[in-house]
Scaffold this motif. Structure first.
Motif, PDB file in Angstrom:
ATOM      1  N   ARG A 251      16.512  19.738  -0.159  1.00  0.00           N
ATOM      2  CA  ARG A 251      15.165  20.153   0.163  1.00  0.00           C
ATOM      3  C   ARG A 251      14.167  19.435  -0.737  1.00  0.00           C
ATOM      4  O   ARG A 251      13.150  18.930  -0.299  1.00  0.00           O
ATOM      5  CB  ARG A 251      15.068  21.660  -0.046  1.00  0.00           C
ATOM      6  CG  ARG A 251      13.918  22.302   0.652  1.00  0.00           C
ATOM      7  CD  ARG A 251      13.875  23.763   0.267  1.00  0.00           C
ATOM      8  NE  ARG A 251      12.520  24.125  -0.063  1.00  0.00           N
ATOM      9  CZ  ARG A 251      11.662  24.542   0.849  1.00  0.00           C
ATOM     10  NH1 ARG A 251      12.009  24.661   2.081  1.00  0.00           N
ATOM     11  NH2 ARG A 251      10.425  24.846   0.502  1.00  0.00           N
TER      12      ARG A 251
ATOM     13  N   LEU B 207      11.306  16.659   0.505  1.00  0.00           N
ATOM     14  CA  LEU B 207       9.909  17.095   0.487  1.00  0.00           C
ATOM     15  C   LEU B 207       8.897  15.986   0.208  1.00  0.00           C
ATOM     16  O   LEU B 207       7.924  15.849   0.955  1.00  0.00           O
ATOM     17  CB  LEU B 207       9.751  18.230  -0.524  1.00  0.00           C
ATOM     18  CG  LEU B 207       8.341  18.805  -0.542  1.00  0.00           C
ATOM     19  CD1 LEU B 207       8.056  19.562   0.737  1.00  0.00           C
ATOM     20  CD2 LEU B 207       8.141  19.692  -1.748  1.00  0.00           C
ATOM     21  N   PRO B 208       9.101  15.189  -0.837  1.00  0.00           N
ATOM     22  CA  PRO B 208       8.104  14.136  -1.073  1.00  0.00           C
ATOM     23  C   PRO B 208       7.918  13.216   0.121  1.00  0.00           C
ATOM     24  O   PRO B 208       6.786  12.813   0.427  1.00  0.00           O
ATOM     25  CB  PRO B 208       8.663  13.358  -2.267  1.00  0.00           C
ATOM     26  CG  PRO B 208       9.841  14.068  -2.748  1.00  0.00           C
ATOM     27  CD  PRO B 208      10.123  15.244  -1.881  1.00  0.00           C
ATOM     28  N   TYR B 209       9.003  12.924   0.810  1.00  0.00           N
ATOM     29  CA  TYR B 209       8.886  12.038   1.979  1.00  0.00           C
ATOM     30  C   TYR B 209       8.113  12.710   3.096  1.00  0.00           C
ATOM     31  O   TYR B 209       7.350  12.073   3.821  1.00  0.00           O
ATOM     32  CB  TYR B 209      10.268  11.604   2.449  1.00  0.00           C
ATOM     33  CG  TYR B 209      10.999  10.783   1.419  1.00  0.00           C
ATOM     34  CD1 TYR B 209      10.562   9.507   1.081  1.00  0.00           C
ATOM     35  CD2 TYR B 209      12.102  11.293   0.760  1.00  0.00           C
ATOM     36  CE1 TYR B 209      11.213   8.758   0.118  1.00  0.00           C
ATOM     37  CE2 TYR B 209      12.762  10.551  -0.210  1.00  0.00           C
ATOM     38  CZ  TYR B 209      12.311   9.287  -0.526  1.00  0.00           C
ATOM     39  OH  TYR B 209      12.934   8.552  -1.481  1.00  0.00           O
TER      40      TYR B 209
ATOM     41  N   LEU C 258       5.768  14.901   2.666  1.00  0.00           N
ATOM     42  CA  LEU C 258       4.353  14.873   2.280  1.00  0.00           C
ATOM     43  C   LEU C 258       3.766  13.480   2.488  1.00  0.00           C
ATOM     44  O   LEU C 258       2.592  13.328   2.808  1.00  0.00           O
ATOM     45  CB  LEU C 258       4.205  15.267   0.808  1.00  0.00           C
ATOM     46  CG  LEU C 258       4.452  16.736   0.473  1.00  0.00           C
ATOM     47  CD1 LEU C 258       4.555  16.931  -1.028  1.00  0.00           C
ATOM     48  CD2 LEU C 258       3.338  17.609   1.029  1.00  0.00           C
ATOM     49  N   LEU C 259       4.618  12.472   2.297  1.00  0.00           N
ATOM     50  CA  LEU C 259       4.136  11.100   2.433  1.00  0.00           C
ATOM     51  C   LEU C 259       4.062  10.646   3.880  1.00  0.00           C
ATOM     52  O   LEU C 259       3.403   9.664   4.188  1.00  0.00           O
ATOM     53  CB  LEU C 259       5.071  10.140   1.688  1.00  0.00           C
ATOM     54  CG  LEU C 259       4.929  10.029   0.191  1.00  0.00           C
ATOM     55  CD1 LEU C 259       5.921   9.004  -0.323  1.00  0.00           C
ATOM     56  CD2 LEU C 259       3.528   9.615  -0.196  1.00  0.00           C
TER      57      LEU C 259
ATOM     58  N   PRO D 131       2.605  11.355   6.824  1.00  0.00           N
ATOM     59  CA  PRO D 131       1.374  10.917   7.516  1.00  0.00           C
ATOM     60  C   PRO D 131       0.813   9.630   6.926  1.00  0.00           C
ATOM     61  O   PRO D 131       0.409   8.719   7.660  1.00  0.00           O
ATOM     62  CB  PRO D 131       0.411  12.078   7.289  1.00  0.00           C
ATOM     63  CG  PRO D 131       1.227  13.220   6.841  1.00  0.00           C
ATOM     64  CD  PRO D 131       2.479  12.683   6.226  1.00  0.00           C
ATOM     65  N   ALA D 132       0.817   9.543   5.597  1.00  0.00           N
ATOM     66  CA  ALA D 132       0.285   8.339   4.949  1.00  0.00           C
ATOM     67  C   ALA D 132       1.140   7.120   5.294  1.00  0.00           C
ATOM     68  O   ALA D 132       0.609   6.041   5.556  1.00  0.00           O
ATOM     69  CB  ALA D 132       0.217   8.532   3.439  1.00  0.00           C
TER      70      ALA D 132
ATOM     71  N   LEU E 103       0.445   5.979   8.871  1.00  0.00           N
ATOM     72  CA  LEU E 103      -0.848   5.294   8.935  1.00  0.00           C
ATOM     73  C   LEU E 103      -0.798   3.924   8.259  1.00  0.00           C
ATOM     74  O   LEU E 103      -1.341   2.952   8.774  1.00  0.00           O
ATOM     75  CB  LEU E 103      -1.923   6.149   8.277  1.00  0.00           C
ATOM     76  CG  LEU E 103      -2.826   6.911   9.223  1.00  0.00           C
ATOM     77  CD1 LEU E 103      -3.864   7.693   8.447  1.00  0.00           C
ATOM     78  CD2 LEU E 103      -3.533   5.970  10.192  1.00  0.00           C
ATOM     79  N   GLU E 104      -0.146   3.877   7.103  1.00  0.00           N
ATOM     80  CA  GLU E 104      -0.034   2.599   6.406  1.00  0.00           C
ATOM     81  C   GLU E 104       0.621   1.547   7.298  1.00  0.00           C
ATOM     82  O   GLU E 104       0.204   0.395   7.332  1.00  0.00           O
ATOM     83  CB  GLU E 104       0.793   2.762   5.125  1.00  0.00           C
ATOM     84  CG  GLU E 104       0.036   3.356   3.960  1.00  0.00           C
ATOM     85  CD  GLU E 104      -1.100   2.478   3.515  1.00  0.00           C
ATOM     86  OE1 GLU E 104      -0.925   1.249   3.483  1.00  0.00           O
ATOM     87  OE2 GLU E 104      -2.181   3.011   3.215  1.00  0.00           O
TER      88      GLU E 104
ATOM     89  N   LEU F 229       0.631   1.536  10.535  1.00  0.00           N
ATOM     90  CA  LEU F 229      -0.274   1.205  11.641  1.00  0.00           C
ATOM     91  C   LEU F 229      -1.444   0.328  11.207  1.00  0.00           C
ATOM     92  O   LEU F 229      -1.819  -0.603  11.914  1.00  0.00           O
ATOM     93  CB  LEU F 229      -0.828   2.491  12.256  1.00  0.00           C
ATOM     94  CG  LEU F 229       0.100   3.232  13.209  1.00  0.00           C
ATOM     95  CD1 LEU F 229      -0.560   4.524  13.673  1.00  0.00           C
ATOM     96  CD2 LEU F 229       0.403   2.349  14.419  1.00  0.00           C
ATOM     97  N   ILE F 230      -2.017   0.628  10.055  1.00  0.00           N
ATOM     98  CA  ILE F 230      -3.261  -0.074   9.702  1.00  0.00           C
ATOM     99  C   ILE F 230      -3.056  -1.250   8.764  1.00  0.00           C
ATOM    100  O   ILE F 230      -3.918  -2.125   8.688  1.00  0.00           O
ATOM    101  CB  ILE F 230      -4.303   0.883   9.081  1.00  0.00           C
ATOM    102  CG1 ILE F 230      -3.751   1.518   7.801  1.00  0.00           C
ATOM    103  CG2 ILE F 230      -4.752   1.919  10.084  1.00  0.00           C
ATOM    104  CD1 ILE F 230      -4.736   2.430   7.105  1.00  0.00           C
ATOM    105  N   HIS F 231      -1.946  -1.283   8.038  1.00  0.00           N
ATOM    106  CA  HIS F 231      -1.749  -2.402   7.124  1.00  0.00           C
ATOM    107  C   HIS F 231      -0.565  -3.284   7.498  1.00  0.00           C
ATOM    108  O   HIS F 231      -0.706  -4.489   7.601  1.00  0.00           O
ATOM    109  CB  HIS F 231      -1.575  -1.892   5.682  1.00  0.00           C
ATOM    110  CG  HIS F 231      -2.852  -1.438   5.059  1.00  0.00           C
ATOM    111  ND1 HIS F 231      -2.967  -0.294   4.324  1.00  0.00           N
ATOM    112  CD2 HIS F 231      -4.086  -1.986   5.087  1.00  0.00           C
ATOM    113  CE1 HIS F 231      -4.222  -0.164   3.917  1.00  0.00           C
ATOM    114  NE2 HIS F 231      -4.917  -1.174   4.371  1.00  0.00           N
TER     115      HIS F 231
ATOM    116  N   VAL G 278       3.122   4.319 -12.739  1.00  0.00           N
ATOM    117  CA  VAL G 278       2.873   5.704 -12.351  1.00  0.00           C
ATOM    118  C   VAL G 278       4.128   6.529 -12.598  1.00  0.00           C
ATOM    119  O   VAL G 278       5.204   6.093 -12.287  1.00  0.00           O
ATOM    120  CB  VAL G 278       2.490   5.778 -10.871  1.00  0.00           C
ATOM    121  CG1 VAL G 278       2.074   7.196 -10.534  1.00  0.00           C
ATOM    122  CG2 VAL G 278       1.353   4.826 -10.599  1.00  0.00           C
TER     123      VAL G 278
END
Lengths: 283, 337
Positions: free
Chosen positions: B39, B43-45, B47-48, B50-51, B54-55, B57-59, B337
């Motif tokens: 679990r 979870l981090p994936y 949360l990621l 949608p980003a 989009l990444e 699709l747009i980049h 990071v």
């Protein structure tokens, strides 16, 4: 600098002279912008004059009828607002994951996010233009020229920026806070929504304002991806130039109308913005 | 807000019996946080997700498409169906870098103009920013007002700022010519600023006016983080203010400067807005920046293949320069990071 003694005269005079010159450099265009927006057309078409022959507010009245400024305003508001809303919402989840969890590919993700910010916009413009034109032809939906397509292109710069800034903000919120929420029975999403997001409100607002500002000022995508009905302010302001003359007083009035809310928001929130920019990039 | 959300659904004060049921899942969940690795790993994936979508699709997708485009003869007739454009291999690149032919020669010229523009604009913007930040580090009367005034050019939407400059720089009736010709008498004739060689000067001035406040903003924030004890110790040792600036302030700023200069470089080098609004779709030769050049060859002469090849070359150049810079300064390594 904490100095119990007053700074020496050499420093004070250097400061006076340099700051005076910088003030002239910074303020002159702003001054001309404001004063020209209050001049009659004659004053802005002939030789420049510092003192207007008469003051008039008619440029502020005429700007709305010379070009459909209200429509452009609305388009800018919708496009910048939607791009900001989408990117802040999605970035919140992504930044929370990066800030609070260890996972495979985290470094790759953050490096990718950061590096897309260095890419020139023109790099994405050509393919996105082709994709929208061809997708529109294939599906019969007029994507090219629509506000939706423009919003998607704006995400190319608002989303990575928002993710990057929010990681910085979330990192600055003590982990104890959301760990306490987790032990109190919140799920991870509960901890995000009830603890981390409320604690990061100033940061989230600053990110939203900054995204909105960049989207509001965007020119490259708007110059290609809009048509007469979806034109934003950035492109619409060119409408004050006709074949025979430019209504400079109206251009300046419209520019001020488009600028004042943005500048006010920026100046009010600049402290938070700096905190985020430095947390994200200049630690 | 937080007080509103819990009561209505789950455990209301009216149903004390329901409370154990409502709290039931929370007990195991509390324990699950640590042991349930699957679990936690997923979870981090989640949360990621949608980003990530989009990444892509747009980049990612546009970049792949862009690279494919650069190998095609993608002229106007194929815009509506780009898949049908003929494959021409590396011809677009070959033409773009052939400096003896018109296309390559023009590209090289605009590249050199961009380099000169970037060096000048970044230097001046940084210099003004660091000077103003240091001079305004100590408080004096009117500092807040000046700070707001200096930041305003950066806060303005870029098109309103640059449109104002193009008004100031009009040959007839512009403020600049009025001041230098009518009022000061510095020139015999009124110079053109938006066409011809002077357009390069105009471009640099406008870009500096617009970007120096950003350097100022970042450097002012950085100055706040210098420990006051350093200055106090220096004062005890008898160092004057100029020595303090030279020995403490400037060295302390160097990590910030490394990142700041890189950011300024990338923004300035990629800048499209300032030249586009100042000069329009085709800039004068002296101010023909690469981004405008690519835009023109794509949307004015409608050769997308060539434009894409130039974009790819531009990206490669930026990657190499940024990579070398990061290696040389180590600016990238410090903020893992």
């Amino acid at each position: 600098m904490v100095s119990p003694t007053a700074p020496p005269r050499s420093f004070v005079w250097t400061r006076r002279i340099v700051l005076t010159l910088l003030t002239i450099f910074a303020a002159t265009p702003l001054l001309v912008m404001v004063s020209s927006s209050l001049k009659p057309l004659q004053d802005v078409s002939d030789r420049f004059r510092w003192i207007p022959s008469s003051l008039t507010i008619s440029p502020y009245v005429d700007i709305w009828s010379t070009v459909p400024l209200a429509d452009y305003f609305l388009n800018s508001l919708i496009v910048a607002g939607a791009a900001t809303g989408c990117s802040v919402l999605i970035a919140t989840f992504a930044a929370y994951a990066v800030s609070r969890y260890r996972f495979r590919g985290k470094r790759l993700f953050t490096v990718t996010i950061l590096s897309t910010q260095m890419f020139p916009g023109i790099l994405f413009l050509l393919p996105l233009f082709l994709i929208f034109v061809n997708l529109g032809n294939a599906t019969g939906i007029a994507l090219y020229g629509s506000r939706g397509a423009l919003i998607v292109t704006y995400l190319t710069f608002t989303l990575p920026f928002s993710i990057w800034m929010l990681i910085g903000y979330f990192d600055s919120i003590p982990r104890d806070l959301d760990e306490a929420a987790l032990t109190d029975g919140c799920g991870p999403l509960g901890a995000l929504m009830r603890v981390v997001v409320p604690a990061a409100v100033p940061g989230i607002v600053a990110v939203a304002v900054y995204s909105f500002m960049t989207a509001w000022g965007e020119v490259l995508f708007a110059s290609v991806m809009t048509n007469e009905t979806t034109r934003t302010l950035a492109i619409g302001l060119q409408g004050y130039a006709t074949q025979t003359q430019v209504y400079w007083n109206q251009v300046m009035a419209a520019s001020l109308v488009a600028s004042v809310p943005i500048v006010a928001g920026f100046l009010l929130l600049q402290r938070y913005l700096v905190a985020g920019l430095t947390a994200g990039a200049v630690k | 807000m937080t007080t509103l959300s819990p009561p209505p659904g789950t455990a209301g004060p009216t149903a004390p019996e329901a409370a154990p049921a409502g709290n039931g899942p929370s007990l195991p969940r509390r324990r699950r946080i640590l042991p349930d690795r699957l679990r936690r790993a997923g979870l981090p994936y989640l949360l990621l997700l949608p980003a990530l979508v989009l990444e892509i699709l747009i980049h990612l997708a546009p970049m792949v498409v862009g690279v494919v485009m650069s190998f095609k003869e993608l002229t106007q007739q194929y815009i509506r169906d780009w898949g049908a454009a003929p494959w021409i291999g590396a011809d677009n690149f070959r033409i773009a870098v052939d400096v003896n032919a018109p296309v390559g020669e023009a590209l090289l010229h605009s590249f050199l103009v961009t380099c000169a523009f970037t060096v000048l604009a970044v230097s001046f913007a940084w210099l003004l920013g660091v000077t103003a930040a240091i001079l305004m580090q100590e408080s004096f009367r009117g500092r807040g007002v000046l700070r707001a005034l200096f930041l305003t050019p950066y806060a303005l939407p870029v098109y309103t700022a640059v449109i104002t400059w193009s008004f100031l720089l009009q040959r007839d009736g512009g403020m600049v010519n009025h001041v230098i010709h009518d009022q000061l008498g510095l020139t015999d004739t009124e110079p053109f600023w938006l066409i011809g060689d002077n357009s390069f000067v105009a471009l640099v001035v406008v870009a500096v006016w617009r970007t120096w406040p950003f350097a100022f903003l970042i450097l002012m924030a950085a100055l706040q983080n210098i420990p006051k004890e350093l200055y106090e110790a220096a004062q005890v040792d008898g160092a004057g203010i100029w020595q303090q600036i030279r020995r403490i302030t400037l060295p302390s700023l160097s990590p910030v400067n490394q990142v700041l200069v890189l950011v300024l470089f990338l923004w300035t080098f990629n800048d499209f807005n300032v030249p586009y609004i100042l000069f329009g779709k085709s800039a004068p030769e002296a101010a023909d920046l690469v981004s405008i050049h690519i835009y023109q060859s794509s949307f004015v002469t409608w050769d997308f293949g060539s434009g894409s090849a130039m974009s790819v070359l531009l990206l490669l150049f930026l990657l190499v320069v940024t990579g070398c810079y990061l290696l040389a300064t180590g600016a990238g390594r410090k903020r893992d990071v």
